[in-house]
Design a protein around this motif. Structure first.
Motif, PDB file in Angstrom:
ATOM      1  N   VAL A  86       0.827  -1.213   0.000  1.00  0.00           N
ATOM      2  CA  VAL A  86       0.000   0.000   0.000  1.00  0.00           C
ATOM      3  C   VAL A  86       0.859   1.260   0.000  1.00  0.00           C
ATOM      4  CG1 VAL A  86      -1.835   1.278   1.169  1.00  0.00           C
ATOM      5  CG2 VAL A  86      -1.853  -1.234   1.187  1.00  0.00           C
ATOM      6  N   LEU A  87       1.801   1.343   0.929  1.00  0.00           N
ATOM      7  CA  LEU A  87       2.684   2.497   1.065  1.00  0.00           C
ATOM      8  C   LEU A  87       1.919   3.812   1.251  1.00  0.00           C
ATOM      9  CD1 LEU A  87       5.396   1.564  -1.592  1.00  0.00           C
ATOM     10  CD2 LEU A  87       5.454   1.157   0.882  1.00  0.00           C
ATOM     11  N   GLY A  88       0.860   3.750   2.054  1.00  0.00           N
ATOM     12  CA  GLY A  88       0.087   4.946   2.362  1.00  0.00           C
ATOM     13  C   GLY A  88       0.853   5.864   3.301  1.00  0.00           C
ATOM     14  N   THR A  89       0.426   7.122   3.338  1.00  0.00           N
ATOM     15  CA  THR A  89       1.041   8.118   4.211  1.00  0.00           C
ATOM     16  C   THR A  89       0.013   8.589   5.226  1.00  0.00           C
ATOM     17  OG1 THR A  89       2.418   8.864   2.373  1.00  0.00           O
ATOM     18  CG2 THR A  89       2.212  10.351   4.263  1.00  0.00           C
ATOM     19  N   PRO A  90       0.311   8.486   6.522  1.00  0.00           N
ATOM     20  CA  PRO A  90      -0.631   9.001   7.516  1.00  0.00           C
ATOM     21  C   PRO A  90      -0.812  10.513   7.349  1.00  0.00           C
ATOM     22  CG  PRO A  90       1.021   7.619   8.558  1.00  0.00           C
ATOM     23  CD  PRO A  90       1.477   7.861   7.149  1.00  0.00           C
ATOM     24  N   ILE A  91      -2.038  10.963   7.512  1.00  0.00           N
ATOM     25  CA  ILE A  91      -2.338  12.392   7.524  1.00  0.00           C
ATOM     26  C   ILE A  91      -2.671  12.729   8.967  1.00  0.00           C
ATOM     27  CG2 ILE A  91      -3.825  14.222   6.634  1.00  0.00           C
ATOM     28  CD1 ILE A  91      -4.356  12.416   4.190  1.00  0.00           C
ATOM     29  N   GLY A  92      -1.672  13.133   9.705  1.00  0.00           N
ATOM     30  CA  GLY A  92      -1.847  13.383  11.129  1.00  0.00           C
ATOM     31  C   GLY A  92      -1.794  12.096  11.931  1.00  0.00           C
ATOM     32  N   ALA A  93      -1.837  12.267  13.225  1.00  0.00           N
ATOM     33  CA  ALA A  93      -1.808  11.130  14.148  1.00  0.00           C
ATOM     34  C   ALA A  93      -3.231  10.630  14.401  1.00  0.00           C
ATOM     35  CB  ALA A  93      -1.157  11.555  15.463  1.00  0.00           C
ATOM     36  N   SER A  94      -3.341   9.492  15.045  1.00  0.00           N
ATOM     37  CA  SER A  94      -4.670   8.951  15.352  1.00  0.00           C
ATOM     38  C   SER A  94      -5.356   9.830  16.400  1.00  0.00           C
ATOM     39  CB  SER A  94      -4.574   7.508  15.847  1.00  0.00           C
ATOM     40  OG  SER A  94      -3.837   7.434  17.037  1.00  0.00           O
ATOM     41  N   VAL A  95      -6.673   9.816  16.345  1.00  0.00           N
ATOM     42  CA  VAL A  95      -7.512  10.604  17.251  1.00  0.00           C
ATOM     43  C   VAL A  95      -8.380   9.633  18.042  1.00  0.00           C
ATOM     44  CG1 VAL A  95      -9.340  12.333  17.373  1.00  0.00           C
ATOM     45  CG2 VAL A  95      -7.555  12.529  15.621  1.00  0.00           C
ATOM     46  N   SER A  96      -8.418   9.805  19.359  1.00  0.00           N
ATOM     47  CA  SER A  96      -9.267   8.968  20.209  1.00  0.00           C
ATOM     48  C   SER A  96     -10.678   9.551  20.258  1.00  0.00           C
ATOM     49  CB  SER A  96      -8.708   8.904  21.620  1.00  0.00           C
ATOM     50  OG  SER A  96      -7.444   8.293  21.613  1.00  0.00           O
TER      51      SER A  96
END
Length: 117
Positions: A86-96
């Protein structure tokens, strides 16, 4: 023909006991589970027309009965979507998140995924 949805579905299929759904989970689904949906992306259309290289901003949400479980699974999601193929790029960190109506804990993260149409 590849689509962002088929790429994400295949990459996440082994997580959360295989309970991975586009848009919304079925009623009374066993927890934990993962839902995902396309939330836009980058349009590569030029004066020459649309390119076969496409982009999707994919939003992934993990729902679980504990904060710890949701946090663990979103880390697995991140690994699956940023690794090959996939090689996706995170857009920001995870949100709880927490859902009062269902008493479920969630973790949400967006990824930029490029693919050939």
């Amino acid at each position: 023909m590849a689509s962002a949805e088929s790429i994400v579905d295949a990459a996440l299929a082994a997580l959360a006991g295989g309970r991975v759904y586009p848009d919304v989970a079925p009623t009374k689904v066993v927890k934990p589970y993962i839902v995902y949906q396309s939330a836009g992306g980058v349009d590569e259309t030029t004066f020459d027309g649309a390119d076969t290289l496409q982009n999707s901003r994919m939003q992934v949400v993990v729902w679980a009965t504990t904060r710890a479980e949701a946090a663990t699974i979103i880390q697995q999601v991140r690994a699956a979507l940023t690794d090959a193929p996939v090689l996706g790029t995170p857009i920001g960190a995870s949100v709880s998140v927490y859902e009062d109506d269902t008493n479920l804990f969630g973790s949400r993260q967006d990824f930029s995924i490029w693919y050939q149409e």
